[in-house]
Design a protein around this motif. Sequence first.
Motif, PDB file in Angstrom:
ATOM      1  N   PHE A 150     -17.193 -53.972   3.146  1.00 50.18           N
ATOM      2  CA  PHE A 150     -16.833 -54.625   1.889  1.00 50.18           C
ATOM      3  C   PHE A 150     -17.014 -56.141   1.995  1.00 50.18           C
ATOM      4  N   THR A 151     -16.650 -56.718   3.136  1.00 55.50           N
ATOM      5  CA  THR A 151     -16.823 -58.162   3.346  1.00 55.50           C
ATOM      6  C   THR A 151     -18.302 -58.547   3.306  1.00 55.50           C
ATOM      7  N   ARG A 152     -19.130 -57.752   3.970  1.00 56.09           N
ATOM      8  CA  ARG A 152     -20.580 -58.023   3.948  1.00 56.09           C
ATOM      9  C   ARG A 152     -21.129 -57.937   2.530  1.00 56.09           C
ATOM     10  N   LEU A 153     -20.694 -56.929   1.786  1.00 52.24           N
ATOM     11  CA  LEU A 153     -21.148 -56.765   0.415  1.00 52.24           C
ATOM     12  C   LEU A 153     -20.723 -57.960  -0.433  1.00 52.24           C
ATOM     13  N   SER A 154     -19.504 -58.400  -0.277  1.00 54.48           N
ATOM     14  CA  SER A 154     -19.012 -59.555  -1.028  1.00 54.48           C
ATOM     15  C   SER A 154     -19.793 -60.818  -0.687  1.00 54.48           C
ATOM     16  N   ARG A 155     -20.046 -61.021   0.582  1.00 51.95           N
ATOM     17  CA  ARG A 155     -20.813 -62.204   1.008  1.00 51.95           C
ATOM     18  C   ARG A 155     -22.252 -62.134   0.501  1.00 51.95           C
ATOM     19  N   ALA A 156     -22.833 -60.964   0.563  1.00 50.17           N
ATOM     20  CA  ALA A 156     -24.208 -60.798   0.073  1.00 50.17           C
ATOM     21  C   ALA A 156     -24.276 -61.100  -1.415  1.00 50.17           C
ATOM     22  N   ARG A 157     -23.305 -60.606  -2.166  1.00 45.55           N
ATOM     23  CA  ARG A 157     -23.263 -60.895  -3.600  1.00 45.55           C
ATOM     24  C   ARG A 157     -23.141 -62.392  -3.845  1.00 45.55           C
ATOM     25  N   GLN A 158     -22.309 -63.053  -3.054  1.00 41.31           N
ATOM     26  CA  GLN A 158     -22.114 -64.497  -3.225  1.00 41.31           C
ATOM     27  C   GLN A 158     -23.401 -65.263  -2.905  1.00 41.31           C
ATOM     28  N   PHE A 159     -24.088 -64.871  -1.828  1.00 40.75           N
ATOM     29  CA  PHE A 159     -25.361 -65.511  -1.494  1.00 40.75           C
ATOM     30  C   PHE A 159     -26.354 -65.351  -2.636  1.00 40.75           C
ATOM     31  N   LEU A 160     -26.429 -64.148  -3.207  1.00 37.11           N
ATOM     32  CA  LEU A 160     -27.348 -63.910  -4.321  1.00 37.11           C
ATOM     33  C   LEU A 160     -26.939 -64.715  -5.547  1.00 37.11           C
ATOM     34  N   LYS A 161     -25.659 -64.778  -5.812  1.00 36.52           N
ATOM     35  CA  LYS A 161     -25.163 -65.545  -6.947  1.00 36.52           C
ATOM     36  C   LYS A 161     -25.527 -67.020  -6.787  1.00 36.52           C
ATOM     37  N   ASP A 162     -25.329 -67.543  -5.586  1.00 37.72           N
ATOM     38  CA  ASP A 162     -25.672 -68.946  -5.323  1.00 37.72           C
ATOM     39  C   ASP A 162     -27.177 -69.182  -5.425  1.00 37.72           C
ATOM     40  N   LYS A 163     -27.949 -68.201  -4.969  1.00 34.65           N
ATOM     41  CA  LYS A 163     -29.418 -68.345  -4.942  1.00 34.65           C
ATOM     42  C   LYS A 163     -30.026 -68.302  -6.351  1.00 34.65           C
ATOM     43  N   ILE A 164     -29.614 -67.309  -7.137  1.00 32.32           N
ATOM     44  CA  ILE A 164     -30.258 -67.140  -8.437  1.00 32.32           C
ATOM     45  C   ILE A 164     -29.399 -67.607  -9.599  1.00 32.32           C
ATOM     46  N   GLY A 165     -28.161 -67.977  -9.304  1.00 32.44           N
ATOM     47  CA  GLY A 165     -27.272 -68.477 -10.355  1.00 32.44           C
ATOM     48  C   GLY A 165     -26.763 -67.377 -11.245  1.00 32.44           C
ATOM     49  N   GLY A 166     -25.759 -67.692 -12.028  1.00 34.78           N
ATOM     50  CA  GLY A 166     -25.227 -66.713 -12.972  1.00 34.78           C
ATOM     51  C   GLY A 166     -24.190 -65.822 -12.357  1.00 34.78           C
ATOM     52  N   ILE A 167     -23.821 -64.827 -13.102  1.00 37.94           N
ATOM     53  CA  ILE A 167     -22.766 -63.907 -12.683  1.00 37.94           C
ATOM     54  C   ILE A 167     -23.416 -62.603 -12.233  1.00 37.94           C
ATOM     55  N   ILE A 168     -22.984 -62.124 -11.104  1.00 35.95           N
ATOM     56  CA  ILE A 168     -23.448 -60.838 -10.607  1.00 35.95           C
ATOM     57  C   ILE A 168     -22.320 -59.855 -10.809  1.00 35.95           C
ATOM     58  N   TYR A 169     -22.625 -58.757 -11.459  1.00 38.49           N
ATOM     59  CA  TYR A 169     -21.629 -57.737 -11.757  1.00 38.49           C
ATOM     60  C   TYR A 169     -21.117 -57.144 -10.461  1.00 38.49           C
ATOM     61  N   GLU A 170     -19.815 -57.174 -10.267  1.00 42.98           N
ATOM     62  CA  GLU A 170     -19.224 -56.621  -9.075  1.00 42.98           C
ATOM     63  C   GLU A 170     -18.376 -55.429  -9.439  1.00 42.98           C
ATOM     64  N   GLN A 171     -18.677 -54.305  -8.809  1.00 43.35           N
ATOM     65  CA  GLN A 171     -17.838 -53.130  -8.976  1.00 43.35           C
ATOM     66  C   GLN A 171     -17.287 -52.770  -7.618  1.00 43.35           C
TER      67      GLN A 171
END
Length: 172
Positions: A150-171
């Motif tokens: 779960f921590t890896r998934l959260s960090r990966a989402r954050q990296f993607l959010k920072d890279k491409i901007g905007g909101i990434i849907y998190e479930q």
Amino acid sequence: MSRKTLTEEHFNNLIDKYGTEILRLCYLYLKDYQLAEDACQDTFLKVYSNFHKFNELSTEKTWITKICINTCKNYLRNPWKRKVKLENRELVQNEISDQEIFDELEKSELFSSIMNLKQTYKEIILMYYYQQLSVKEISQILDISESNAFTRLSRARQFLKDKIGGIIYEQS
């Protein structure tokens, strides 16, 4: 413990049920359709020859996905496989309709960003969003705790959010 056998019918059902997903995952790892086909075939050969080792502590999908990921990692480590390129890709592309889908996917900014993540983050994004595996299944495949997954998934989402901007849907 008795040795489990895999009937031809069950094996064909596994290929029908998971073949496309495994091919897609191989392609996402290897970024080459022909290598992905080889890796997918190798994955199912390993499933067939090692089915007696399936301990049912996980689902068949989880077990097959783990075999697939390890197969792809072996392909990436093998320098000969990395250098193999087919001379006439046009002939192959005309025979394979999925190739166009993969080509379009590769052009997207999101896909490019995912593929540029560190391996630990890339694989968890691919398994969670592209293979639609649960965090529990991912933790079993990667041999890590659920909280680590779960921590890896959260960090990966954050990296993607920072890279491409905007909101990434998190479930969750």
